[in-house]
Design an enzyme around this catalytic site. Sequence first.
Site, mmCIF file in Angstrom:
data_model
loop_
_atom_site.group_PDB
_atom_site.id
_atom_site.type_symbol
_atom_site.label_atom_id
_atom_site.label_comp_id
_atom_site.label_asym_id
_atom_site.label_seq_id
_atom_site.Cartn_x
_atom_site.Cartn_y
_atom_site.Cartn_z
ATOM 1 N N GLY A 11 0.916 -1.260 0.031
ATOM 2 C CA GLY A 11 0.171 -0.069 -0.166
ATOM 3 C C GLY A 11 0.923 1.424 -0.063
ATOM 4 O O GLY A 11 1.809 1.349 0.854
ATOM 5 N N VAL A 23 16.838 8.671 -1.055
ATOM 6 C CA VAL A 23 17.752 7.818 -1.624
ATOM 7 C C VAL A 23 18.667 7.835 -2.854
ATOM 8 O O VAL A 23 19.806 7.903 -2.952
ATOM 9 C CB VAL A 23 16.874 6.561 -1.921
ATOM 10 C CG1 VAL A 23 17.632 5.255 -2.739
ATOM 11 C CG2 VAL A 23 16.362 5.717 -0.620
ATOM 12 N N VAL A 24 17.715 8.795 -3.587
ATOM 13 C CA VAL A 24 18.589 9.351 -5.066
ATOM 14 C C VAL A 24 19.413 10.262 -4.874
ATOM 15 O O VAL A 24 20.593 10.116 -5.268
ATOM 16 C CB VAL A 24 17.254 9.779 -6.139
ATOM 17 C CG1 VAL A 24 17.855 10.423 -7.118
ATOM 18 C CG2 VAL A 24 16.240 8.534 -6.446
ATOM 19 N N ARG A 25 19.121 11.303 -3.879
ATOM 20 C CA ARG A 25 20.061 12.389 -3.707
ATOM 21 C C ARG A 25 21.393 11.803 -2.864
ATOM 22 O O ARG A 25 22.453 12.336 -3.176
ATOM 23 C CB ARG A 25 19.396 13.612 -3.329
ATOM 24 C CG ARG A 25 18.369 14.022 -4.175
ATOM 25 C CD ARG A 25 18.273 15.457 -4.140
ATOM 26 N NE ARG A 25 17.329 15.917 -5.293
ATOM 27 C CZ ARG A 25 16.889 17.076 -5.278
ATOM 28 N NH1 ARG A 25 16.540 17.558 -4.283
ATOM 29 N NH2 ARG A 25 15.738 17.316 -6.492
ATOM 30 N N CYS A 73 2.270 -8.376 -5.977
ATOM 31 C CA CYS A 73 2.750 -9.033 -6.895
ATOM 32 C C CYS A 73 2.886 -10.573 -6.419
ATOM 33 O O CYS A 73 3.591 -10.945 -5.797
ATOM 34 C CB CYS A 73 4.074 -8.603 -7.509
ATOM 35 S SG CYS A 73 4.717 -9.752 -8.616
ATOM 36 N N ASP A 103 5.288 -5.167 5.839
ATOM 37 C CA ASP A 103 5.962 -6.623 6.333
ATOM 38 C C ASP A 103 6.074 -7.489 5.216
ATOM 39 O O ASP A 103 7.002 -7.967 4.866
ATOM 40 C CB ASP A 103 5.184 -7.293 7.422
ATOM 41 C CG ASP A 103 3.674 -7.278 7.302
ATOM 42 O OD1 ASP A 103 3.241 -6.684 6.117
ATOM 43 O OD2 ASP A 103 2.809 -7.637 8.265
ATOM 44 N N THR A 125 4.096 2.365 5.747
ATOM 45 C CA THR A 125 2.706 1.985 5.821
ATOM 46 C C THR A 125 2.031 2.927 6.324
ATOM 47 O O THR A 125 2.529 3.360 7.837
ATOM 48 C CB THR A 125 2.729 0.683 6.167
ATOM 49 O OG1 THR A 125 1.103 0.542 6.192
ATOM 50 C CG2 THR A 125 3.306 0.331 7.470
ATOM 51 N N ASP A 127 -0.300 2.177 8.351
ATOM 52 C CA ASP A 127 -0.782 1.316 9.385
ATOM 53 C C ASP A 127 -0.083 1.564 10.810
ATOM 54 O O ASP A 127 -0.548 1.120 11.907
ATOM 55 C CB ASP A 127 -0.993 -0.155 9.108
ATOM 56 C CG ASP A 127 -1.941 -0.297 7.809
ATOM 57 O OD1 ASP A 127 -1.778 -1.248 7.065
ATOM 58 O OD2 ASP A 127 -2.748 0.566 7.740
ATOM 59 N N ASP A 129 1.988 -0.575 11.606
ATOM 60 C CA ASP A 129 2.217 -1.956 12.252
ATOM 61 C C ASP A 129 3.151 -2.745 12.020
ATOM 62 O O ASP A 129 3.228 -3.858 11.840
ATOM 63 C CB ASP A 129 0.845 -3.032 11.671
ATOM 64 C CG ASP A 129 1.011 -2.871 10.318
ATOM 65 O OD1 ASP A 129 0.150 -3.667 9.528
ATOM 66 O OD2 ASP A 129 1.583 -2.440 9.465
ATOM 67 N N MET A 169 -8.821 2.907 8.618
ATOM 68 C CA MET A 169 -8.157 1.755 7.988
ATOM 69 C C MET A 169 -7.073 1.564 9.170
ATOM 70 O O MET A 169 -7.223 1.864 10.152
ATOM 71 C CB MET A 169 -7.208 2.101 6.757
ATOM 72 C CG MET A 169 -7.981 2.366 5.451
ATOM 73 S SD MET A 169 -6.762 2.833 4.340
ATOM 74 C CE MET A 169 -8.121 2.273 2.726
ATOM 75 N N ARG A 171 -5.636 -2.235 8.402
ATOM 76 C CA ARG A 171 -5.692 -3.614 8.170
ATOM 77 C C ARG A 171 -6.129 -4.203 9.559
ATOM 78 O O ARG A 171 -7.075 -3.993 10.290
ATOM 79 C CB ARG A 171 -4.261 -3.941 7.987
ATOM 80 C CG ARG A 171 -4.354 -5.043 6.633
ATOM 81 C CD ARG A 171 -3.250 -5.181 5.858
ATOM 82 N NE ARG A 171 -2.029 -5.119 6.622
ATOM 83 C CZ ARG A 171 -0.829 -5.652 6.543
ATOM 84 N NH1 ARG A 171 -0.620 -6.267 5.312
ATOM 85 N NH2 ARG A 171 0.362 -5.375 7.345
ATOM 86 N N ARG A 243 -25.337 7.840 12.289
ATOM 87 C CA ARG A 243 -24.586 7.929 10.947
ATOM 88 C C ARG A 243 -23.543 7.321 10.830
ATOM 89 O O ARG A 243 -22.384 7.443 11.818
ATOM 90 C CB ARG A 243 -24.586 9.375 10.379
ATOM 91 C CG ARG A 243 -26.129 9.931 10.273
ATOM 92 C CD ARG A 243 -26.805 9.455 9.121
ATOM 93 N NE ARG A 243 -28.022 10.142 8.871
ATOM 94 C CZ ARG A 243 -29.389 9.784 9.552
ATOM 95 N NH1 ARG A 243 -29.304 8.820 10.431
ATOM 96 N NH2 ARG A 243 -30.257 10.383 9.015
HETATM 97 O O1 F6P Z 1 -2.077 -1.605 4.380
HETATM 98 C C1 F6P Z 1 -2.323 -0.171 4.106
HETATM 99 C C2 F6P Z 1 -4.031 -0.311 3.788
HETATM 100 O O2 F6P Z 1 -4.283 1.103 3.472
HETATM 101 C C3 F6P Z 1 -4.530 -0.841 5.046
HETATM 102 O O3 F6P Z 1 -4.942 0.081 5.894
HETATM 103 C C4 F6P Z 1 -5.845 -1.123 4.175
HETATM 104 O O4 F6P Z 1 -6.726 -2.270 4.894
HETATM 105 C C5 F6P Z 1 -5.173 -1.929 2.828
HETATM 106 O O5 F6P Z 1 -4.140 -1.405 2.749
HETATM 107 C C6 F6P Z 1 -6.123 -1.861 1.740
HETATM 108 O O6 F6P Z 1 -5.357 -2.458 0.545
HETATM 109 P P1 F6P Z 1 -5.620 -2.170 -0.965
HETATM 110 O O7 F6P Z 1 -5.019 -0.832 -1.136
HETATM 111 O O8 F6P Z 1 -5.069 -3.400 -1.566
HETATM 112 O O9 F6P Z 1 -7.328 -1.921 -1.004
#
Ligand code: F6P
Length: 319
Positions: A11, A23-25, A73, A103, A125, A127, A129, A169, A171, A243
């Site tokens: 993601g 990294v590039v510079r 991939c 990860d 990421t 997340d 995590d 979000m 995950r 809501r």
């Molecule tokens: O890992 C980042 C993330 O945004 C998660 O928070 C979310 O569950 C997941 O990617 C969504 O994956 P995709 O972009 O493949 O829909």
Amino acid sequence: MKKIAVLTSGGDAPGMNAAIRAVVRTGIYYDLKVVGVRRGYAGLIEQDFIPLKLGSVADIIQRGGTILLTARCDEFFTEEGRQKAVANLQQEGIEGLVVLGGDGSFRGALEIDKLGIPVIGIPCTIDNDIPCTSATIGFDTVVNTVLDAINKIRDTATSHERVFVIEVMGRRSGFIALKAGLAGGAESIMIPEAPLKVDDIIKNIQRGLKRGKKHSIIVIAEGAADACEVTKEIETKTGLETRLSILGYIQRGGTPTAQDRMLASRMGSEAVQLLLRGQRKKMLALDGDKIRNFDLDWAVNQSKTVSLEDLQLADMLSI
Ligand code: F6P
């Protein structure tokens, strides 16, 4: 060492471009050639390489997303795919690879290192995590994006005296929900690491109503519960207009905050310097205000949990 490559995988996260730029510079500063691999590991297998010059990373520090694109991939997780990827790197004369991702991307990087190309992982990421690091690139930005959304929703929640459920979000983790919920003054925060019953949420809502609260905000991490079901149950059991706002993919974009740009710049530069010092199979990490590195194969097997003290603090401050 004369030539290195960089790729983004998994993601995307705000700050990835700032890390690519660093990294590039840094590479060019030390007279290296730097190659960009487009679309993550898929690009490695398809030899989708582009030379990166100083100008290639101009005017991107402020941009979310990744100029190298990213992709998930499956082919890479076959022995044949990995062999092809490494053969392509060797054919291109690449002597080190910097992988920006989470990860899953790091597990792929370890396979590349095993086949002979030194790798350095940079935790990117939203997340947060990834173990061993107190923050991942993208996390500070997403927390502020969610906080801005909470602030906007508070306005309409007050005007209509409604309960709002906000799904974020993360995950299978609750880092985003906890930090943004605490900072946003949410009445309840539901995360996978600390299951909360809907009846407990309803108690919090009714306690607030009794003392004159005009609205309630409930932040739910996507991995904690079905936010639609929670919304329906609250409305049915309380009779209050409830809501749901699912923030979705706005959380993945936006200009990175200063903190994420700093983290990305420091980690991107350090990754190149580790390769130049002959280091390999390392993951960069933030420890306090220091950038450290850990063995990648050790780090990916560690765990990281949210601060339950912060959850208790959020609960106490929402009375
Ligand atoms: O890992 C980042 C993330 O945004 C998660 O928070 C979310 O569950 C997941 O990617 C969504 O994956 P995709 O972009 O493949 O829909």
